[in-house]
Design a protein around this motif. Structure first.
Motif, PDB file in Angstrom:
ATOM      1  N   GLU A  15       0.834  -1.209   0.000  1.00 24.25           N
ATOM      2  CA  GLU A  15       0.000   0.000   0.000  1.00 24.25           C
ATOM      3  C   GLU A  15       0.867   1.257   0.000  1.00 24.25           C
ATOM      4  O   GLU A  15       0.578   2.227  -0.698  1.00 24.25           O
ATOM      5  CB  GLU A  15      -0.935   0.006   1.195  1.00 24.25           C
ATOM      6  N   LEU A  16       1.933   1.240   0.799  1.00 21.93           N
ATOM      7  CA  LEU A  16       2.826   2.393   0.856  1.00 21.93           C
ATOM      8  C   LEU A  16       3.549   2.610  -0.468  1.00 21.93           C
ATOM      9  O   LEU A  16       3.804   3.742  -0.869  1.00 21.93           O
ATOM     10  CB  LEU A  16       3.842   2.226   1.984  1.00 21.93           C
ATOM     11  N   TYR A  17       3.883   1.514  -1.145  1.00 24.55           N
ATOM     12  CA  TYR A  17       4.580   1.632  -2.425  1.00 24.55           C
ATOM     13  C   TYR A  17       3.747   2.416  -3.432  1.00 24.55           C
ATOM     14  O   TYR A  17       4.273   3.190  -4.220  1.00 24.55           O
ATOM     15  CB  TYR A  17       4.911   0.245  -2.974  1.00 24.55           C
ATOM     16  N   HIS A  18       2.440   2.241  -3.371  1.00 21.72           N
ATOM     17  CA  HIS A  18       1.577   2.940  -4.325  1.00 21.72           C
ATOM     18  C   HIS A  18       1.376   4.404  -3.959  1.00 21.72           C
ATOM     19  O   HIS A  18       0.775   5.146  -4.707  1.00 21.72           O
ATOM     20  CB  HIS A  18       0.245   2.207  -4.472  1.00 21.72           C
ATOM     21  N   GLN A  19       1.901   4.829  -2.836  1.00 19.70           N
ATOM     22  CA  GLN A  19       1.859   6.244  -2.464  1.00 19.70           C
ATOM     23  C   GLN A  19       3.200   6.924  -2.724  1.00 19.70           C
ATOM     24  O   GLN A  19       3.402   8.074  -2.351  1.00 19.70           O
ATOM     25  CB  GLN A  19       1.491   6.394  -0.986  1.00 19.70           C
ATOM     26  N   ARG A  20       4.111   6.242  -3.390  1.00 20.79           N
ATOM     27  CA  ARG A  20       5.464   6.761  -3.601  1.00 20.79           C
ATOM     28  C   ARG A  20       5.479   8.049  -4.410  1.00 20.79           C
ATOM     29  O   ARG A  20       6.411   8.831  -4.323  1.00 20.79           O
ATOM     30  CB  ARG A  20       6.332   5.714  -4.284  1.00 20.79           C
ATOM     31  N   TRP A  21       4.452   8.295  -5.188  1.00 22.48           N
ATOM     32  CA  TRP A  21       4.430   9.495  -6.018  1.00 22.48           C
ATOM     33  C   TRP A  21       4.329  10.763  -5.189  1.00 22.48           C
ATOM     34  O   TRP A  21       4.518  11.857  -5.698  1.00 22.48           O
ATOM     35  CB  TRP A  21       3.307   9.426  -7.039  1.00 22.48           C
ATOM     36  N   GLU A  22       4.035  10.641  -3.904  1.00 22.29           N
ATOM     37  CA  GLU A  22       3.958  11.822  -3.040  1.00 22.29           C
ATOM     38  C   GLU A  22       5.299  12.562  -3.035  1.00 22.29           C
ATOM     39  O   GLU A  22       5.327  13.783  -2.958  1.00 22.29           O
ATOM     40  CB  GLU A  22       3.574  11.439  -1.615  1.00 22.29           C
ATOM     41  N   ALA A  23       6.404  11.828  -3.104  1.00 21.45           N
ATOM     42  CA  ALA A  23       7.722  12.470  -3.139  1.00 21.45           C
ATOM     43  C   ALA A  23       7.874  13.283  -4.424  1.00 21.45           C
ATOM     44  O   ALA A  23       8.413  14.389  -4.413  1.00 21.45           O
ATOM     45  CB  ALA A  23       8.828  11.428  -3.034  1.00 21.45           C
ATOM     46  N   GLU A  24       7.379  12.755  -5.535  1.00 22.92           N
ATOM     47  CA  GLU A  24       7.436  13.492  -6.798  1.00 22.92           C
ATOM     48  C   GLU A  24       6.566  14.741  -6.734  1.00 22.92           C
ATOM     49  O   GLU A  24       6.903  15.779  -7.289  1.00 22.92           O
ATOM     50  CB  GLU A  24       6.999  12.598  -7.961  1.00 22.92           C
ATOM     51  N   LEU A  25       5.436  14.626  -6.049  1.00 22.87           N
ATOM     52  CA  LEU A  25       4.559  15.786  -5.898  1.00 22.87           C
ATOM     53  C   LEU A  25       5.264  16.885  -5.110  1.00 22.87           C
ATOM     54  O   LEU A  25       5.154  18.069  -5.424  1.00 22.87           O
ATOM     55  CB  LEU A  25       3.269  15.376  -5.194  1.00 22.87           C
ATOM     56  N   SER A  26       6.026  16.489  -4.107  1.00 19.74           N
ATOM     57  CA  SER A  26       6.781  17.454  -3.313  1.00 19.74           C
ATOM     58  C   SER A  26       7.823  18.158  -4.176  1.00 19.74           C
ATOM     59  O   SER A  26       7.995  19.376  -4.089  1.00 19.74           O
ATOM     60  CB  SER A  26       7.447  16.745  -2.140  1.00 19.74           C
ATOM     61  N   ASN A  27       8.504  17.414  -5.033  1.00 24.64           N
ATOM     62  CA  ASN A  27       9.471  18.022  -5.954  1.00 24.64           C
ATOM     63  C   ASN A  27       8.775  19.014  -6.882  1.00 24.64           C
ATOM     64  O   ASN A  27       9.293  20.091  -7.165  1.00 24.64           O
ATOM     65  CB  ASN A  27      10.184  16.957  -6.786  1.00 24.64           C
ATOM     66  N   ARG A  28       7.587  18.642  -7.356  1.00 25.53           N
ATOM     67  CA  ARG A  28       6.839  19.532  -8.243  1.00 25.53           C
ATOM     68  C   ARG A  28       6.427  20.814  -7.520  1.00 25.53           C
ATOM     69  O   ARG A  28       6.435  21.892  -8.105  1.00 25.53           O
ATOM     70  CB  ARG A  28       5.607  18.810  -8.782  1.00 25.53           C
ATOM     71  N   GLN A  29       6.072  20.690  -6.248  1.00 26.08           N
ATOM     72  CA  GLN A  29       5.679  21.864  -5.480  1.00 26.08           C
ATOM     73  C   GLN A  29       6.820  22.877  -5.436  1.00 26.08           C
ATOM     74  O   GLN A  29       6.601  24.074  -5.588  1.00 26.08           O
ATOM     75  CB  GLN A  29       5.282  21.473  -4.054  1.00 26.08           C
ATOM     76  N   ILE A  30       8.027  22.384  -5.228  1.00 25.03           N
ATOM     77  CA  ILE A  30       9.180  23.283  -5.157  1.00 25.03           C
ATOM     78  C   ILE A  30       9.506  23.855  -6.531  1.00 25.03           C
ATOM     79  O   ILE A  30       9.671  25.057  -6.686  1.00 25.03           O
ATOM     80  CB  ILE A  30      10.415  22.556  -4.580  1.00 25.03           C
ATOM     81  N   LYS A  31       9.564  22.994  -7.555  1.00 25.82           N
ATOM     82  CA  LYS A  31      10.014  23.426  -8.872  1.00 25.82           C
ATOM     83  C   LYS A  31       9.002  24.290  -9.606  1.00 25.82           C
ATOM     84  O   LYS A  31       9.365  25.241 -10.281  1.00 25.82           O
ATOM     85  CB  LYS A  31      10.339  22.197  -9.724  1.00 25.82           C
ATOM     86  N   THR A  32       7.732  23.957  -9.503  1.00 22.56           N
ATOM     87  CA  THR A  32       6.729  24.641 -10.305  1.00 22.56           C
ATOM     88  C   THR A  32       5.948  25.687  -9.526  1.00 22.56           C
ATOM     89  O   THR A  32       5.819  26.820  -9.962  1.00 22.56           O
ATOM     90  CB  THR A  32       5.746  23.614 -10.904  1.00 22.56           C
ATOM     91  N   SER A  33       5.427  25.311  -8.369  1.00 25.08           N
ATOM     92  CA  SER A  33       4.567  26.237  -7.627  1.00 25.08           C
ATOM     93  C   SER A  33       5.372  27.274  -6.859  1.00 25.08           C
ATOM     94  O   SER A  33       5.106  28.470  -6.950  1.00 25.08           O
ATOM     95  CB  SER A  33       3.689  25.457  -6.647  1.00 25.08           C
ATOM     96  N   GLN A  34       6.343  26.807  -6.107  1.00 24.52           N
ATOM     97  CA  GLN A  34       7.084  27.717  -5.230  1.00 24.52           C
ATOM     98  C   GLN A  34       8.062  28.585  -6.000  1.00 24.52           C
ATOM     99  O   GLN A  34       8.065  29.803  -5.875  1.00 24.52           O
ATOM    100  CB  GLN A  34       7.811  26.903  -4.168  1.00 24.52           C
ATOM    101  N   ARG A  35       8.910  27.970  -6.791  1.00 19.60           N
ATOM    102  CA  ARG A  35       9.933  28.720  -7.517  1.00 19.60           C
ATOM    103  C   ARG A  35       9.352  29.391  -8.743  1.00 19.60           C
ATOM    104  O   ARG A  35       9.755  30.473  -9.123  1.00 19.60           O
ATOM    105  CB  ARG A  35      11.061  27.770  -7.911  1.00 19.60           C
ATOM    106  N   GLY A  36       8.411  28.741  -9.396  1.00 17.44           N
ATOM    107  CA  GLY A  36       7.799  29.276 -10.608  1.00 17.44           C
ATOM    108  C   GLY A  36       8.243  28.479 -11.810  1.00 17.44           C
ATOM    109  O   GLY A  36       9.385  28.019 -11.870  1.00 17.44           O
TER     110      GLY A  36
END
Length: 187
Positions: free
Chosen positions: A35-56
């Protein structure tokens, strides 16, 4: 290296083998790990938050020297950590999953308040967090898991180009929860 192999299927599909160095089935049950393995994309979402939303989008680091680049990256990570901590605090206060709080909305609220808070005392910062928490309905984006969208090839966007004839954007769809079936161990 010694690893543990866990075989399972999702909705009766292909067999998936998960390799892990968590060897003790008592402390890390196979069902929990799958079950946890299928939530692994949360780390990618965090990277996206920094790269796209926060930094621009398409923004580059401004620093020219390696030490300054290092400092700028740490600044982005520190801001992201603080915003994530705010999300966890708000979610904990309302006893909901932190994934339901919109990172972008928290980021925008924090940006709007930076000038006001530049001379803030800890009491004013607590008041800011309380006002933000009071707006929970506007921050709550609902459950985020169990979504899927069609995979599309990203095309270079021309500034004034019309989309091709007959092209339609496919919406993201909610899907039914997946059934994970552990397979018996073969010796």
């Amino acid at each position: 290296m010694i690893v543990r192999v866990i075989e399972y299927q999702v909705d009766g599909g292909e067999t998936i083998r998960l390799l892990t160095d968590l060897l003790d089935p008592e402390t890390a049950p196979a069902g929990e790990l799958t079950e946890l393995y299928h939530q692994r994309w949360e780390a990618e979402l965090s990277n996206r938050q920094i790269k796209t939303s926060q930094r621009g989008p398409q923004e580059i680091l401004r620093s020219a020297a390696p030490d300054l680049v290092h400092q700028e990256i740490w600044a982005h990570l520190t801001v992201h950590h603080c915003l994530s901590r705010m999300i966890v605090d708000i979610a904990g206060h309302h006893r909901i999953d932190p994934d339901r709080i919109s990172f972008v909305k928290i980021l925008k609220a924090a940006r709007r308040s930076v000038i006001q808070q530049s001379t803030a005392t800890p009491r004013k910062l607590q008041q800011f967090l309380a006002r933000l928490t009071a707006k929970l309905r506007s921050l709550d984006i609902g459950p985020r898991r169990d979504r899927e969208a069609d995979r599309l090839v990203k095309r270079f966007k021309l500034k004034y180009a019309d989309p091709p004839k007959g092209w339609k954007r496919q919406p993201t769809r909610r899907i039914q929860p997946k059934t994970i079936t552990l397979l018996p161990k073969l010796i």
